[in-house]
Design a protein around this motif. Structure first.
Motif, PDB file in Angstrom:
ATOM      1  N   THR A   6       0.844  -1.189   0.000  1.00 21.34           N
ATOM      2  CA  THR A   6       0.000   0.000   0.000  1.00 21.34           C
ATOM      3  C   THR A   6       0.876   1.235   0.000  1.00 21.34           C
ATOM      4  N   TRP A   7       0.680   2.084  -1.002  1.00 25.25           N
ATOM      5  CA  TRP A   7       1.424   3.337  -1.119  1.00 25.25           C
ATOM      6  C   TRP A   7       0.578   4.469  -0.562  1.00 25.25           C
ATOM      7  N   ALA A  24       5.714   3.617   0.914  1.00 25.90           N
ATOM      8  CA  ALA A  24       5.176   2.323   1.330  1.00 25.90           C
ATOM      9  C   ALA A  24       6.115   1.766   2.401  1.00 25.90           C
TER      10      ALA A  24
END
Length: 69
Positions: A6-7, A24
Motif C-alpha cells: 500500500t502506497w 510504502a
C-alpha cells in the motif's frame, strides 16, 4: 516488490494527483517513489531503513534527531 504493498501519498500533494511523493512501508523497510511515474515495476524508487526515514523527515520538519547506534 509485491502488488499488495500500500502506497501513501504525501499530505503536500497538489490534490490533482500530480507532483507528489508516495511512501510504502512493508516488512520493516521504507520505499519512496515519485507518483508521476506510476506503479509499474522498474520505475525508480529508493528503499531505506525506518531509522533513516525518521531522520530524513525530522530534518525536513526542522527538528534534529540523533542517528541510531
Amino acid at each position: 516488490m509485491s502488488a499488495e504493498v500500500t502506497w501513501f501519498k504525501s499530505s503536500y500533494s497538489d490534490g490533482g494527483g500530480h507532483d507528489c511523493v508516495e511512501v510504502a512501508i512493508p516488512n520493516g523497510t521504507v520505499h519512496v517513489r515519485d507518483s508521476k511515474l506510476g506503479s509499474a515495476n522498474g520505475h525508480p524508487r529508493i528503499t531505506i531503513s525506518p531509522a533513516t526515514w525518521a531522520a530524513f523527515t525530522a530534518e525536513l520538519r526542522g527538528s534534529r534527531v540523533e542517528p541510531p547506534m
